[in-house]
Scaffold this motif. Structure first.
Motif, PDB file in Angstrom:
ATOM      1  N   THR A 116      18.706 -10.827   6.609  1.00 58.30           N
ATOM      2  CA  THR A 116      19.682 -11.894   6.392  1.00 58.30           C
ATOM      3  C   THR A 116      20.866 -11.386   5.583  1.00 58.30           C
ATOM      4  OG1 THR A 116      17.843 -13.437   6.350  1.00 58.30           O
ATOM      5  CG2 THR A 116      19.946 -14.249   5.569  1.00 58.30           C
ATOM      6  N   TYR A 117      20.597 -10.618   4.521  1.00 59.59           N
ATOM      7  CA  TYR A 117      21.685 -10.021   3.739  1.00 59.59           C
ATOM      8  C   TYR A 117      22.562  -9.149   4.629  1.00 59.59           C
ATOM      9  CZ  TYR A 117      19.390 -11.157  -0.717  1.00 59.59           C
ATOM     10  OH  TYR A 117      18.841 -11.799  -1.790  1.00 59.59           O
ATOM     11  N   GLY A 118      21.919  -8.319   5.427  1.00 61.18           N
ATOM     12  CA  GLY A 118      22.656  -7.399   6.290  1.00 61.18           C
ATOM     13  C   GLY A 118      23.527  -8.111   7.304  1.00 61.18           C
ATOM     14  N   LEU A 119      22.973  -9.134   7.943  1.00 59.71           N
ATOM     15  CA  LEU A 119      23.759  -9.880   8.931  1.00 59.71           C
ATOM     16  C   LEU A 119      24.909 -10.637   8.283  1.00 59.71           C
ATOM     17  CD1 LEU A 119      20.924 -11.233  11.250  1.00 59.71           C
ATOM     18  CD2 LEU A 119      22.573  -9.412  11.734  1.00 59.71           C
ATOM     19  N   ALA A 120      24.640 -11.247   7.142  1.00 60.83           N
ATOM     20  CA  ALA A 120      25.694 -11.994   6.454  1.00 60.83           C
ATOM     21  C   ALA A 120      26.825 -11.071   6.008  1.00 60.83           C
ATOM     22  CB  ALA A 120      25.113 -12.741   5.255  1.00 60.83           C
ATOM     23  N   LEU A 121      26.478  -9.935   5.406  1.00 63.02           N
ATOM     24  CA  LEU A 121      27.519  -9.005   4.964  1.00 63.02           C
ATOM     25  C   LEU A 121      28.245  -8.368   6.143  1.00 63.02           C
ATOM     26  CD1 LEU A 121      25.920  -7.251   1.874  1.00 63.02           C
ATOM     27  CD2 LEU A 121      27.824  -8.858   1.913  1.00 63.02           C
ATOM     28  N   SER A 122      27.551  -8.100   7.234  1.00 65.51           N
ATOM     29  CA  SER A 122      28.200  -7.537   8.420  1.00 65.51           C
ATOM     30  C   SER A 122      29.207  -8.522   9.004  1.00 65.51           C
ATOM     31  CB  SER A 122      27.164  -7.173   9.473  1.00 65.51           C
ATOM     32  OG  SER A 122      26.308  -6.181   8.996  1.00 65.51           O
ATOM     33  N   PHE A 123      28.808  -9.783   9.114  1.00 62.08           N
ATOM     34  CA  PHE A 123      29.733 -10.796   9.607  1.00 62.08           C
ATOM     35  C   PHE A 123      30.946 -10.925   8.695  1.00 62.08           C
ATOM     36  CE2 PHE A 123      31.238 -15.216   9.637  1.00 62.08           C
ATOM     37  CZ  PHE A 123      31.669 -15.288  10.956  1.00 62.08           C
ATOM     38  N   TRP A 124      30.700 -10.940   7.394  1.00 60.61           N
ATOM     39  CA  TRP A 124      31.771 -11.031   6.400  1.00 60.61           C
ATOM     40  C   TRP A 124      32.723  -9.841   6.528  1.00 60.61           C
ATOM     41  CZ3 TRP A 124      33.576 -14.794   3.559  1.00 60.61           C
ATOM     42  CH2 TRP A 124      34.292 -14.547   2.394  1.00 60.61           C
ATOM     43  N   LEU A 125      32.154  -8.642   6.663  1.00 63.80           N
ATOM     44  CA  LEU A 125      32.958  -7.431   6.804  1.00 63.80           C
ATOM     45  C   LEU A 125      33.802  -7.481   8.065  1.00 63.80           C
ATOM     46  CD1 LEU A 125      33.686  -4.460   6.068  1.00 63.80           C
ATOM     47  CD2 LEU A 125      31.717  -3.791   7.436  1.00 63.80           C
ATOM     48  N   PHE A 126      33.197  -7.797   9.202  1.00 61.51           N
ATOM     49  CA  PHE A 126      33.942  -7.801  10.461  1.00 61.51           C
ATOM     50  C   PHE A 126      35.010  -8.880  10.489  1.00 61.51           C
ATOM     51  CE2 PHE A 126      30.026  -5.720  12.327  1.00 61.51           C
ATOM     52  CZ  PHE A 126      30.605  -4.464  12.296  1.00 61.51           C
ATOM     53  N   ALA A 127      34.738 -10.026   9.861  1.00 58.39           N
ATOM     54  CA  ALA A 127      35.749 -11.088   9.809  1.00 58.39           C
ATOM     55  C   ALA A 127      36.972 -10.632   9.020  1.00 58.39           C
ATOM     56  CB  ALA A 127      35.148 -12.351   9.196  1.00 58.39           C
ATOM     57  N   TRP A 128      36.751 -10.008   7.879  1.00 58.83           N
ATOM     58  CA  TRP A 128      37.879  -9.548   7.069  1.00 58.83           C
ATOM     59  C   TRP A 128      38.589  -8.352   7.688  1.00 58.83           C
ATOM     60  CZ3 TRP A 128      40.508 -11.967   3.500  1.00 58.83           C
ATOM     61  CH2 TRP A 128      39.923 -13.034   2.842  1.00 58.83           C
ATOM     62  N   VAL A 129      37.843  -7.454   8.303  1.00 58.29           N
ATOM     63  CA  VAL A 129      38.475  -6.318   8.978  1.00 58.29           C
ATOM     64  C   VAL A 129      39.350  -6.815  10.116  1.00 58.29           C
ATOM     65  CG1 VAL A 129      38.034  -4.265  10.381  1.00 58.29           C
ATOM     66  CG2 VAL A 129      36.730  -4.624   8.309  1.00 58.29           C
ATOM     67  N   TYR A 130      38.862  -7.791  10.877  1.00 62.38           N
ATOM     68  CA  TYR A 130      39.658  -8.347  11.958  1.00 62.38           C
ATOM     69  C   TYR A 130      40.906  -9.040  11.419  1.00 62.38           C
ATOM     70  CZ  TYR A 130      41.112 -11.039  15.982  1.00 62.38           C
ATOM     71  OH  TYR A 130      41.863 -11.574  16.996  1.00 62.38           O
ATOM     72  N   TYR A 131      40.787  -9.706  10.286  1.00 58.85           N
ATOM     73  CA  TYR A 131      41.937 -10.383   9.684  1.00 58.85           C
ATOM     74  C   TYR A 131      43.053  -9.393   9.345  1.00 58.85           C
ATOM     75  CZ  TYR A 131      44.715 -12.930   6.251  1.00 58.85           C
ATOM     76  OH  TYR A 131      45.749 -13.491   5.560  1.00 58.85           O
ATOM     77  N   TYR A 132      42.687  -8.212   8.826  1.00 60.41           N
ATOM     78  CA  TYR A 132      43.685  -7.234   8.408  1.00 60.41           C
ATOM     79  C   TYR A 132      44.106  -6.280   9.517  1.00 60.41           C
ATOM     80  CZ  TYR A 132      43.438  -8.561   3.546  1.00 60.41           C
ATOM     81  OH  TYR A 132      43.529  -9.254   2.387  1.00 60.41           O
ATOM     82  N   ASN A 133      43.249  -6.045  10.500  1.00 62.46           N
ATOM     83  CA  ASN A 133      43.544  -5.043  11.527  1.00 62.46           C
ATOM     84  C   ASN A 133      43.447  -5.662  12.912  1.00 62.46           C
ATOM     85  OD1 ASN A 133      43.676  -2.818   9.659  1.00 62.46           O
ATOM     86  ND2 ASN A 133      41.465  -2.993   9.469  1.00 62.46           N
ATOM     87  N   ARG A 134      44.579  -5.986  13.498  1.00 67.33           N
ATOM     88  CA  ARG A 134      44.595  -6.523  14.862  1.00 67.33           C
ATOM     89  C   ARG A 134      44.584  -5.379  15.884  1.00 67.33           C
ATOM     90  NH1 ARG A 134      44.131 -12.166  14.417  1.00 67.33           N
ATOM     91  NH2 ARG A 134      44.629 -12.512  12.256  1.00 67.33           N
ATOM     92  N   ASN A 135      44.891  -4.179  15.438  1.00 68.42           N
ATOM     93  CA  ASN A 135      44.868  -3.000  16.294  1.00 68.42           C
ATOM     94  C   ASN A 135      43.410  -2.584  16.505  1.00 68.42           C
ATOM     95  OD1 ASN A 135      45.061  -0.470  17.427  1.00 68.42           O
ATOM     96  ND2 ASN A 135      46.479   0.327  15.883  1.00 68.42           N
ATOM     97  N   LEU A 136      43.002  -2.339  17.753  1.00 65.35           N
ATOM     98  CA  LEU A 136      41.605  -2.033  18.058  1.00 65.35           C
ATOM     99  C   LEU A 136      41.150  -0.725  17.415  1.00 65.35           C
ATOM    100  CD1 LEU A 136      39.025  -2.791  19.598  1.00 65.35           C
ATOM    101  CD2 LEU A 136      39.910  -1.465  21.519  1.00 65.35           C
ATOM    102  N   HIS A 137      41.990   0.293  17.452  1.00 67.10           N
ATOM    103  CA  HIS A 137      41.612   1.587  16.872  1.00 67.10           C
ATOM    104  C   HIS A 137      41.393   1.465  15.358  1.00 67.10           C
ATOM    105  CE1 HIS A 137      41.436   5.867  16.153  1.00 67.10           C
ATOM    106  NE2 HIS A 137      42.443   5.758  15.300  1.00 67.10           N
ATOM    107  N   SER A 138      42.320   0.829  14.686  1.00 66.34           N
ATOM    108  CA  SER A 138      42.208   0.646  13.239  1.00 66.34           C
ATOM    109  C   SER A 138      41.003  -0.238  12.899  1.00 66.34           C
ATOM    110  CB  SER A 138      43.494   0.034  12.702  1.00 66.34           C
ATOM    111  OG  SER A 138      43.417  -0.166  11.327  1.00 66.34           O
ATOM    112  N   PHE A 139      40.769  -1.272  13.701  1.00 63.57           N
ATOM    113  CA  PHE A 139      39.615  -2.151  13.496  1.00 63.57           C
ATOM    114  C   PHE A 139      38.312  -1.371  13.600  1.00 63.57           C
ATOM    115  CE2 PHE A 139      36.295  -4.803  15.432  1.00 63.57           C
ATOM    116  CZ  PHE A 139      36.163  -5.777  14.455  1.00 63.57           C
ATOM    117  N   LEU A 140      38.197  -0.536  14.618  1.00 62.03           N
ATOM    118  CA  LEU A 140      36.972   0.236  14.820  1.00 62.03           C
ATOM    119  C   LEU A 140      36.772   1.281  13.727  1.00 62.03           C
ATOM    120  CD1 LEU A 140      36.976   0.701  18.690  1.00 62.03           C
ATOM    121  CD2 LEU A 140      35.507  -0.783  17.311  1.00 62.03           C
TER     122      LEU A 140
END
Length: 190
Positions: A3-27
Motif C-alpha cells: 500500500t505504501y509503495g502504490l500510494a507513493l508511486s501514484f503520488w510520484l507519477f502525478a507530480w512528475v506528470y504535472y512538471y514534465n509534459r514531455n514524454l522523454h523527460s517524464f520517463l
C-alpha cells in the motif's frame, strides 16, 4: 508495504506528470526517482511500523519539492516550511526527540553554511541555495550520527556527477533532489 509503495508511486507519477509534459523527460525523471523509491521501500520490508510511517510521510511532503527543484531550480517558500515542519514533527512523533540530534543537525547546517560562505567569497556566486539549508536540517534530524558522513558524501557525489554529466559547470544545480535520494538510501540502510 504494498500500500505504501502504490500510494507513493501514484503520488510520484502525478507530480512528475504535472512538471514534465514531455514524454522523454517524464520517463527519465520517473525512472530515476521511481527506482530510488522502489529500492528504498524494498529495503524497508523488515523494518518496524514507525520507521515505515516516518519514511512514507517524509516522502509524501518532499517529493513535490524534489520535482519543483528539478524543474525550476527553486522551491516555493511556504511548501518548504510546511515540509520541514512535517518532517521534524514526524521525526519527533515516530522516532523520538533527542536534544543531541537537534544540536548535531544545527552544527551540520552551520558547518555547511561556513563552507558555502567561503566558496561564495572565492567564486563570487552562491554555491548552495537557502532552501537547501532547511532540507539539510530536516533530513539530518532523521539520521543517526554515524550515518551523516555517508549521507553528505552521497548527496555531494550525486551533485558533482550531475554537474559533470551536464558539462555546464557554471549552471546552478538543484541540490534538494540529491539530498532526498541520498537520504532515502542512507535512511533505509541504517
Amino acid at each position: 508495504m504494498l500500500t505504501y509503495g502504490l500510494a507513493l508511486s501514484f503520488w510520484l507519477f502525478a507530480w512528475v506528470y504535472y512538471y514534465n509534459r514531455n514524454l522523454h523527460s517524464f520517463l527519465m525523471t520517473s525512472c530515476y526517482l521511481g527506482t530510488v523509491l522502489a529500492l528504498s521501500l524494498y529495503m524497508q520490508v523488515g523494518s518496524d511500523f514507525f520507521g515505515r510511517a516516518h519514511y512514507f510521510i517524509v516522502c509524501l511532503v518532499w517529493l513535490p519539492l524534489v520535482l519543483d527543484d528539478l524543474h525550476s531550480k527553486s522551491v516555493y517558500k511556504g511548501a518548504l516550511i510546511f515540509a520541514v515542519c512535517i518532517t521534524v514533527g514526524s521525526n519527533f512523533l515516530f522516532l523520538g526527540f533527542k536534544i543531541e540530534q537537534l544540536l548535531r543537525s544545527l552544527c551540520l547546517v552551520s558547518v555547511v553554511m561556513l563552507i558555502s560562505k567561503f566558496v561564495t567569497l572565492k567564486v563570487n556566486r552562491n554555491s548552495i541555495g537557502k532552501a537547501d539549508f532547511y532540507a539539510l536540517f530536516a533530513f539530518s534530524l532523521c539520521l543517526p550520527s554515524y550515518a551523516l558522513g555517508l549521507w553528505v558524501a552521497c548527496f555531494s557525489l550525486l551533485g558533482i556527477s550531475h554537474i559533470v554529466a551536464l558539462g555546464r559547470h557554471s549552471e546552478t544545480v538543484p541540490l534538494i533532489p540529491f539530498i532526498w535520494v541520498a537520504w532515502s538510501i542512507v535512511y533505509v540502510t541504517f
